[in-house]
Write an enzyme that holds these catalytic residues in place. Structure first.
Site, PDB file in Angstrom:
ATOM      1  N   ASP A  51      48.168 -13.787  -6.398  1.00  0.00           N
ATOM      2  CA  ASP A  51      49.629 -13.564  -6.655  1.00  0.00           C
ATOM      3  C   ASP A  51      50.550 -14.881  -6.000  1.00  0.00           C
ATOM      4  O   ASP A  51      51.677 -14.711  -5.604  1.00  0.00           O
ATOM      5  CB  ASP A  51      50.283 -12.342  -6.312  1.00  0.00           C
ATOM      6  CG  ASP A  51      49.498 -11.094  -6.731  1.00  0.00           C
ATOM      7  OD1 ASP A  51      49.246 -11.168  -8.108  1.00  0.00           O
ATOM      8  OD2 ASP A  51      49.597 -10.130  -6.158  1.00  0.00           O
TER       9      ASP A  51
ATOM     10  N   LYS B 176      50.214 -19.084  -9.218  1.00  0.00           N
ATOM     11  CA  LYS B 176      49.012 -20.129  -9.566  1.00  0.00           C
ATOM     12  C   LYS B 176      49.230 -20.124 -11.359  1.00  0.00           C
ATOM     13  O   LYS B 176      49.045 -21.359 -11.625  1.00  0.00           O
ATOM     14  CB  LYS B 176      47.537 -19.494  -9.745  1.00  0.00           C
ATOM     15  CG  LYS B 176      47.091 -19.392  -8.311  1.00  0.00           C
ATOM     16  CD  LYS B 176      45.705 -19.010  -7.846  1.00  0.00           C
ATOM     17  CE  LYS B 176      45.376 -17.418  -8.300  1.00  0.00           C
ATOM     18  NZ  LYS B 176      46.302 -16.457  -7.685  1.00  0.00           N
TER      19      LYS B 176
ATOM     20  N   GLN C 259      42.875 -14.441  -8.562  1.00  0.00           N
ATOM     21  CA  GLN C 259      43.064 -14.047  -7.246  1.00  0.00           C
ATOM     22  C   GLN C 259      43.131 -14.891  -5.972  1.00  0.00           C
ATOM     23  O   GLN C 259      43.714 -16.044  -6.419  1.00  0.00           O
ATOM     24  CB  GLN C 259      41.665 -13.039  -7.052  1.00  0.00           C
ATOM     25  CG  GLN C 259      41.804 -11.775  -7.814  1.00  0.00           C
ATOM     26  CD  GLN C 259      40.954 -12.015  -9.067  1.00  0.00           C
ATOM     27  OE1 GLN C 259      40.058 -12.461  -9.260  1.00  0.00           O
ATOM     28  NE2 GLN C 259      41.657 -11.574 -10.140  1.00  0.00           N
TER      29      GLN C 259
ATOM     30  N   GLY D 228      46.456 -11.748 -13.515  1.00  0.00           N
ATOM     31  CA  GLY D 228      47.950 -11.759 -14.383  1.00  0.00           C
ATOM     32  C   GLY D 228      48.627 -13.099 -14.143  1.00  0.00           C
ATOM     33  O   GLY D 228      49.325 -12.995 -12.778  1.00  0.00           O
ATOM     34  N   HIS D 229      48.387 -13.630 -14.768  1.00  0.00           N
ATOM     35  CA  HIS D 229      49.154 -15.140 -14.652  1.00  0.00           C
ATOM     36  C   HIS D 229      50.376 -15.291 -15.452  1.00  0.00           C
ATOM     37  O   HIS D 229      50.264 -15.225 -16.769  1.00  0.00           O
ATOM     38  CB  HIS D 229      47.978 -16.370 -14.973  1.00  0.00           C
ATOM     39  CG  HIS D 229      47.090 -16.547 -13.964  1.00  0.00           C
ATOM     40  ND1 HIS D 229      45.958 -17.231 -14.304  1.00  0.00           N
ATOM     41  CD2 HIS D 229      46.924 -15.744 -12.507  1.00  0.00           C
ATOM     42  CE1 HIS D 229      45.141 -17.018 -13.111  1.00  0.00           C
ATOM     43  NE2 HIS D 229      45.865 -16.471 -12.414  1.00  0.00           N
TER      44      HIS D 229
HETATM   45  P1  IMP Z   1      39.585  -5.420  -8.361  1.00  0.00           P
HETATM   46  O1  IMP Z   1      39.286  -6.975  -8.390  1.00  0.00           O
HETATM   47  O2  IMP Z   1      40.220  -4.672  -9.322  1.00  0.00           O
HETATM   48  O3  IMP Z   1      38.172  -4.891  -7.981  1.00  0.00           O
HETATM   49  O4  IMP Z   1      40.400  -5.233  -7.011  1.00  0.00           O
HETATM   50  C1  IMP Z   1      39.869  -5.689  -5.451  1.00  0.00           C
HETATM   51  C2  IMP Z   1      41.261  -5.793  -4.921  1.00  0.00           C
HETATM   52  O5  IMP Z   1      41.684  -7.284  -5.337  1.00  0.00           O
HETATM   53  C3  IMP Z   1      42.443  -4.910  -4.845  1.00  0.00           C
HETATM   54  O6  IMP Z   1      43.145  -5.209  -3.595  1.00  0.00           O
HETATM   55  C4  IMP Z   1      43.430  -5.613  -5.734  1.00  0.00           C
HETATM   56  O7  IMP Z   1      44.685  -5.216  -5.772  1.00  0.00           O
HETATM   57  C5  IMP Z   1      43.141  -7.200  -5.503  1.00  0.00           C
HETATM   58  N1  IMP Z   1      43.321  -8.008  -6.758  1.00  0.00           N
HETATM   59  C6  IMP Z   1      42.777  -8.013  -7.976  1.00  0.00           C
HETATM   60  N2  IMP Z   1      43.188  -8.939  -8.696  1.00  0.00           N
HETATM   61  C7  IMP Z   1      44.104  -9.463  -8.269  1.00  0.00           C
HETATM   62  C8  IMP Z   1      45.250 -10.288  -8.800  1.00  0.00           C
HETATM   63  O8  IMP Z   1      45.147 -11.031  -9.648  1.00  0.00           O
HETATM   64  N3  IMP Z   1      46.349 -10.613  -7.607  1.00  0.00           N
HETATM   65  C9  IMP Z   1      46.353  -9.795  -6.510  1.00  0.00           C
HETATM   66  N4  IMP Z   1      45.310  -9.056  -6.192  1.00  0.00           N
HETATM   67  C10 IMP Z   1      44.441  -8.613  -7.062  1.00  0.00           C
END
Ligand code: IMP
Length: 432
Positions: free
Chosen positions: A13, A16, A223, A40-41
């Site tokens: 977040d 990017k 991420q 989510g971009h």
């Molecule tokens: P997962 O990727 O859904 O398995 O989530 C694992 C961790 O990564 C959790 O803490 C999510 O909130 C975090 N996470 C996954 N994708 C994003 C992203 O695009 N932005 C911020 N945090 C993310």
């Protein structure tokens, strides 16, 4: 433009999407290399707002070609919805969007298992996942039982999927969940396969041909570094390599063909989901950053936890990613803050940490050591060049560059494309 990898240097977040959108103008190709629709971009163009989860943001630029690389996990239903959504808004994807035949696929059983594991975590600690099935899909990949996009084209695809559903129904039963209807699910994915097939390709030669033709490639990380499965705050991480090395394993680009690594950092810190966050502010200032910065997840809508900028994190990110320069985002969110704090080290049990400790116990229990900077108390949104920024703001940025050891090349002072200061182009980078 050289071949550039763009990575998030905090917990995701960082903004990017917008920086990729700006840089995509100079690239011929934009390549996603890890993660899935957990990302989510957000990109704002004039009055239009786009939130992309799987498709690289480069698709919003006419004529750019986009690859979803082998390191990405693809929920085919979500991808088709995203394709339909942007096509309805007049953006063509045919012949411009390619999905690696080696990319693993997310199926409904992965999402169910992700949810159940969150409800009943094996270790007792919730991760706070996005419940998009990301962890279970990468788990299947590592266990060598996953299905890949190329399998959609295989004559025995339905048989392979049927077998996986039956096996996963047994896992679902151990959580007390209802089984998936095998034949109905197979039928749904037969139809999905027919629609997705034109997008599936061997993308590795495409990347290499682009390199030999000197067509610049932008590698889009999702991420952030602290969510990387190897370098992040394990186990509170995602299941892929969100760091720059992931660009090589997730797209087929050789390491020596990457010319530049840009790290994206927010002028403060945020995190969604569970896990340690040393500079988290649980007070009025944290609320203020959330409100002014509109810190709510683009994928799940969850409120993001907010805190001060963390130099321990930024220096560590610079190290593991090989950051050449920084793009600093959301600078304007600090416009009204009197005193800005930056964490320079952690203290725990009488020991000072200047690089990120692996232990979650230390990260959760440590005390951040802060240095203070005076705020600028005026709007930076209108600035179009470095010299138009208030002096206190320039001092803050100079300190970030000096203390991280990397120059600042891009500044974002608002959500729109035009709220972007290209210091690298103007010859006015903020040097360390
Ligand atoms: P997962 O990727 O859904 O398995 O989530 C694992 C961790 O990564 C959790 O803490 C999510 O909130 C975090 N996470 C996954 N994708 C994003 C992203 O695009 N932005 C911020 N945090 C993310």
């Amino acid at each position: 433009m050289a071949n550039t990898v763009l990575v998030g240097a905090q917990w995701g977040d960082e903004g990017k999407g917008k920086i990729i959108d700006v840089l995509a103008e100079e690239a011929d190709w934009v390549v996603r290399y890890q993660g899935g629709n957990n990302a989510g971009h957000t990109v704002e163009i004039g009055a239009d707002r786009y939130v992309l989860h799987l498709i690289p943001s480069g698709i919003l630029h006419d004529g750019k070609r986009c690859i979803i690389g082998n390191g990405v996990v693809v929920d085919p239903v979500a991808l088709l919805e995203e394709i339909d959504g942007i096509e309805q808004r007049g953006i063509r994807t045919g012949g411009r969007l390619f999905v690696s035949d080696r990319a693993h696929l997310v199926f409904p059983y992965h999402k169910r298992i992700d949810e159940y594991r969150e409800q009943k975590p094996a270790t007792g600690a919730k991760i706070g996942t996005t419940k998009r099935g990301i962890g279970p899909t990468y788990g299947d990949k590592a266990a060598r039982v996953g299905l890949r996009a190329g399998d959609l084209l295989e004559p025995h695809f339905a048989d392979m999927l049927r077998q996986r559903i039956e096996t996963n129904n047994k896992i679902i039963a151990t959580f007390g969940g209802p089984p998936l209807d095998v034949e109905q699910t197979v039928e749904t994915y037969r139809a999905v396969a027919a629609r997705l097939t034109p997008y599936v390709a061997d993308t590795i030669p495409m990347v290499h041909q682009a390199i030999s033709r000197k067509e610049p490639i932008l590698f889009e990380g999702a991420q952030g570094t602290l969510l990387d499965i190897d370098y992040g705050t394990y186990p509170f991480v995602t299941s892929s390599n969100a760091t720059s090395g992931g660009a090589c394993t997730g797209s087929g680009v050789p390491p020596h063909r990457v010319d530049r690594v840009i790290g994206v950092i927010k002028a403060y810190s945020t995190r969604v989901g569970e896990g340690p966050f040393p500079t988290e502010l649980k007070d009025e200032m944290g609320e203020r950053l959330r409100k002014i910065g509109n810190e709510f997840g683009a994928t799940t809508g969850r409120p993001r936890r907010c805190g001060w900028f963390d130099l321990v994190v930024a220096r560590y990110s610079a190290m593991v990613n090989g950051i050449d320069d920084w793009a600093v985002t959301k600078l304007d969110v600090l416009d009204d803050v009197d005193e800005i704090k930056v964490c320079v080290a952690y203290e725990f049990d009488g020991r000072r940490y200047e690089t990120l400790p692996a232990s979650v116990r230390v990260l959760e229990g440590c005390r951040p050591v802060y240095e203070s900077f005076s705020g600028w108390r005026c709007s930076t949104k209108e600035a179009r060049a470095r010299d138009e920024l208030p002096a206190a703001c320039r001092e803050y940025l100079a300190a970030l560059a000096r203390l991280t050891g990397a120059p600042i090349s891009i500044l974002s002072n608002g959500p729109r494309r035009e709220n972007t200061l290209r210091l690298d182009r103007a010859g006015s980078m903020i040097a360390p």
